[in-house]
Design a protein around this motif. Structure first.
Motif, PDB file in Angstrom:
ATOM      1  N   SER A  88     -34.222  67.095  -7.671  1.00  0.00           N
ATOM      2  CA  SER A  88     -33.618  68.265  -8.299  1.00  0.00           C
ATOM      3  C   SER A  88     -33.690  69.501  -7.418  1.00  0.00           C
ATOM      4  N   VAL A  89     -34.602  69.513  -6.454  1.00  0.00           N
ATOM      5  CA  VAL A  89     -34.748  70.647  -5.539  1.00  0.00           C
ATOM      6  C   VAL A  89     -34.156  70.333  -4.169  1.00  0.00           C
ATOM      7  N   LEU A  90     -34.468  69.161  -3.652  1.00  0.00           N
ATOM      8  CA  LEU A  90     -34.107  68.838  -2.271  1.00  0.00           C
ATOM      9  C   LEU A  90     -32.625  68.512  -2.113  1.00  0.00           C
ATOM     10  N   SER A  91     -32.004  67.913  -3.113  1.00  0.00           N
ATOM     11  CA  SER A  91     -30.575  67.615  -3.013  1.00  0.00           C
ATOM     12  C   SER A  91     -29.740  68.892  -2.932  1.00  0.00           C
ATOM     13  N   PRO A  92     -29.956  69.870  -3.839  1.00  0.00           N
ATOM     14  CA  PRO A  92     -29.214  71.133  -3.707  1.00  0.00           C
ATOM     15  C   PRO A  92     -29.527  71.857  -2.400  1.00  0.00           C
ATOM     16  N   LEU A  93     -30.784  71.783  -1.943  1.00  0.00           N
ATOM     17  CA  LEU A  93     -31.155  72.439  -0.698  1.00  0.00           C
ATOM     18  C   LEU A  93     -30.367  71.857   0.472  1.00  0.00           C
ATOM     19  N   THR A  94     -30.225  70.550   0.500  1.00  0.00           N
ATOM     20  CA  THR A  94     -29.444  69.900   1.555  1.00  0.00           C
ATOM     21  C   THR A  94     -27.994  70.355   1.515  1.00  0.00           C
ATOM     22  N   ALA A  95     -27.416  70.390   0.308  1.00  0.00           N
ATOM     23  CA  ALA A  95     -26.021  70.789   0.167  1.00  0.00           C
ATOM     24  C   ALA A  95     -25.795  72.236   0.615  1.00  0.00           C
ATOM     25  N   VAL A  96     -26.731  73.105   0.266  1.00  0.00           N
ATOM     26  CA  VAL A  96     -26.596  74.513   0.646  1.00  0.00           C
ATOM     27  C   VAL A  96     -26.652  74.674   2.164  1.00  0.00           C
ATOM     28  N   PHE A  97     -27.587  74.001   2.810  1.00  0.00           N
ATOM     29  CA  PHE A  97     -27.683  74.094   4.265  1.00  0.00           C
ATOM     30  C   PHE A  97     -26.429  73.528   4.935  1.00  0.00           C
ATOM     31  N   SER A  98     -25.870  72.465   4.379  1.00  0.00           N
ATOM     32  CA  SER A  98     -24.654  71.894   4.964  1.00  0.00           C
ATOM     33  C   SER A  98     -23.495  72.871   4.889  1.00  0.00           C
ATOM     34  N   ALA A  99     -23.516  73.744   3.876  1.00  0.00           N
ATOM     35  CA  ALA A  99     -22.453  74.739   3.740  1.00  0.00           C
ATOM     36  C   ALA A  99     -22.702  75.966   4.601  1.00  0.00           C
ATOM     37  N   VAL A 100     -23.957  76.378   4.667  1.00  0.00           N
ATOM     38  CA  VAL A 100     -24.288  77.649   5.306  1.00  0.00           C
ATOM     39  C   VAL A 100     -24.256  77.568   6.824  1.00  0.00           C
ATOM     40  N   VAL A 101     -24.690  76.450   7.397  1.00  0.00           N
ATOM     41  CA  VAL A 101     -24.781  76.349   8.857  1.00  0.00           C
ATOM     42  C   VAL A 101     -23.453  76.643   9.550  1.00  0.00           C
ATOM     43  N   PRO A 102     -22.338  76.005   9.169  1.00  0.00           N
ATOM     44  CA  PRO A 102     -21.068  76.345   9.829  1.00  0.00           C
ATOM     45  C   PRO A 102     -20.630  77.788   9.584  1.00  0.00           C
ATOM     46  N   VAL A 103     -20.975  78.324   8.407  1.00  0.00           N
ATOM     47  CA  VAL A 103     -20.616  79.719   8.122  1.00  0.00           C
ATOM     48  C   VAL A 103     -21.343  80.650   9.081  1.00  0.00           C
ATOM     49  N   VAL A 104     -22.630  80.399   9.299  1.00  0.00           N
ATOM     50  CA  VAL A 104     -23.410  81.217  10.231  1.00  0.00           C
ATOM     51  C   VAL A 104     -22.832  81.118  11.639  1.00  0.00           C
ATOM     52  N   VAL A 105     -22.466  79.914  12.050  1.00  0.00           N
ATOM     53  CA  VAL A 105     -21.869  79.723  13.376  1.00  0.00           C
ATOM     54  C   VAL A 105     -20.565  80.510  13.492  1.00  0.00           C
ATOM     55  N   ALA A 106     -19.743  80.465  12.451  1.00  0.00           N
ATOM     56  CA  ALA A 106     -18.475  81.197  12.465  1.00  0.00           C
ATOM     57  C   ALA A 106     -18.706  82.700  12.564  1.00  0.00           C
ATOM     58  N   LEU A 107     -19.698  83.200  11.838  1.00  0.00           N
ATOM     59  CA  LEU A 107     -19.997  84.631  11.891  1.00  0.00           C
ATOM     60  C   LEU A 107     -20.493  85.047  13.271  1.00  0.00           C
ATOM     61  N   PHE A 108     -21.296  84.200  13.900  1.00  0.00           N
ATOM     62  CA  PHE A 108     -21.764  84.492  15.252  1.00  0.00           C
ATOM     63  C   PHE A 108     -20.611  84.487  16.252  1.00  0.00           C
ATOM     64  N   ARG A 109     -19.578  83.730  15.956  1.00  0.00           N
ATOM     65  CA  ARG A 109     -18.408  83.701  16.825  1.00  0.00           C
ATOM     66  C   ARG A 109     -17.552  84.960  16.661  1.00  0.00           C
ATOM     67  N   GLY A 110     -17.867  85.749  15.658  1.00  0.00           N
ATOM     68  CA  GLY A 110     -17.110  86.973  15.443  1.00  0.00           C
ATOM     69  C   GLY A 110     -16.099  86.901  14.326  1.00  0.00           C
ATOM     70  N   THR A 111     -16.145  85.845  13.526  1.00  0.00           N
ATOM     71  CA  THR A 111     -15.211  85.730  12.407  1.00  0.00           C
ATOM     72  C   THR A 111     -15.458  86.836  11.396  1.00  0.00           C
ATOM     73  N   VAL A 112     -14.404  87.493  10.990  1.00  0.00           N
ATOM     74  CA  VAL A 112     -14.484  88.574  10.002  1.00  0.00           C
ATOM     75  C   VAL A 112     -13.790  88.114   8.728  1.00  0.00           C
ATOM     76  N   LEU A 113     -14.509  88.161   7.618  1.00  0.00           N
ATOM     77  CA  LEU A 113     -13.952  87.731   6.342  1.00  0.00           C
ATOM     78  C   LEU A 113     -13.559  88.935   5.497  1.00  0.00           C
ATOM     79  N   SER A 114     -12.546  88.741   4.682  1.00  0.00           N
ATOM     80  CA  SER A 114     -12.151  89.800   3.762  1.00  0.00           C
ATOM     81  C   SER A 114     -13.206  89.941   2.669  1.00  0.00           C
TER      82      SER A 114
END
Length: 302
Positions: A88-114
């Motif tokens: 109940s804790v580790l499954s959501p944690l895995t899913a969140v990290f799978s979503a956040v990691v590419p977002v962080v990479v995109a932001l470091f690349r300079g992606t600007v979101l509305s």
């Protein structure tokens, strides 16, 4: 709009594949299910390559290796995490990290979101955590080892998206074939090692490949084979959706959008579990599904 549709489509197909994988894992060890599904998934990809074509190149191969290695390691670590900590804790944690990691990479690349896009992505990440939350009747304790293992597994799944995003536009199915072949090797090796350890005198487990009738009910092997085939084919199709979504637009926001939508795959799993197995959605999961659709609309309009 097409990016959002492909991202959601990939997530739902992933979820359906996970549902079938979960059914098969009631009869066969999960690592064996993952290995067989990966092998089966090569077939539709080979057909797709023959029909649609693709270009093998150095960058395409490297992208495939990154995606394949990340996915294989992610699967193995996810199984390890769920074996030592509360699902109940580790499954959501895995899913969140799978979503956040590419977002962080995109932001470091300079992606600007509305502003709307930022709000929608945050809402989607919250939805990921809620939808992935599942009851854990086992009472397992949360440990630092479990948290770290789940987080690294999530990073591995995020690496799959980054690998496909790095693939050249003309690579087509070629990158997917490289990734899938590597996953077959990694997961197949893990399955064989697990089998060897079990035969070496380790305690028996309740999940086996035994398909003998139980309690007077006949359980034909054909049903298990069909479930495994369906799991492998759907998993391969989901990868096609994700890569197509990543290359559907030149907008820099495509990567974070696809990564977050891809992490919503538990929706397909829990919905099918409710329809087929009559499992009830928890209040958190229902809320998460509602937030997911709201976030999808926001992303489509941003």
């Amino acid at each position: 709009m097409i990016t959002v549709l492909l991202g959601l489509g990939g997530a739902l197909v992933y979820g359906a594949a996970d549902f079938l994988g979960g059914l098969a894992s009631r009869r066969v060890r999960p690592v064996t299910v993952a290995a067989v599904a990966a092998l089966v998934g090569l077939v539709p990809l080979l057909v797709g390559f023959a029909v649609l074509g693709g270009r093998f190149s150095g960058p395409a191969a490297v992208a495939g290796v990154v995606a394949g290695a990340s996915g294989g390691v992610g699967v193995l670590l996810l199984y390890a995490a769920l074996a030592i900590g509360p699902m109940s804790v580790l499954s959501p944690l895995t899913a969140v990290f799978s979503a956040v990691v590419p977002v962080v990479v995109a932001l470091f690349r300079g992606t600007v979101l509305s502003p709307l896009g930022v709000v929608a992505l945050v809402v989607a990440v919250v939805a990921v955590a809620l939808v992935a939350a599942v009851p854990d009747p086992g009472g397992a304790r949360l440990t630092l080892r479990g948290v770290v293992t789940a987080a690294v597994a999530g990073c591995g799944f995020g690496g799959v998206v980054l690998g496909y995003d790095a693939a050249p536009a003309d690579s087509g199915v070629a990158t997917l074939l490289v990734a899938r072949t590597l996953q077959v090797v990694l997961l197949g090796t893990a399955a064989l090692v697990t089998l060897w350890i079990r035969k070496g005198g380790s305690p028996a487990v309740t999940t086996t490949t035994d398909v003998r009738p139980a309690a007077g009910r006949v359980r034909p092997p054909r049903a298990l084979v069909l479930v495994l085939v369906g799991c492998g084919v759907l998993d391969a199709m989901a990868n096609v959706f994700i890569q197509a979504g990543l290359h559907s637009s030149d907008d820099p926001s495509t990567l974070p959008v696809i990564s977050v939508l891809n992490a919503l795959y538990p929706i397909g799993t829990v919905v099918l579990a409710g329809i087929v197995l009559r499992e009830r959605l928890t209040a958190l999961q229902t809320t998460g599904i509602g937030l997911a659709f709201a976030a999808s609309v926001g992303l489509a309009l941003s």
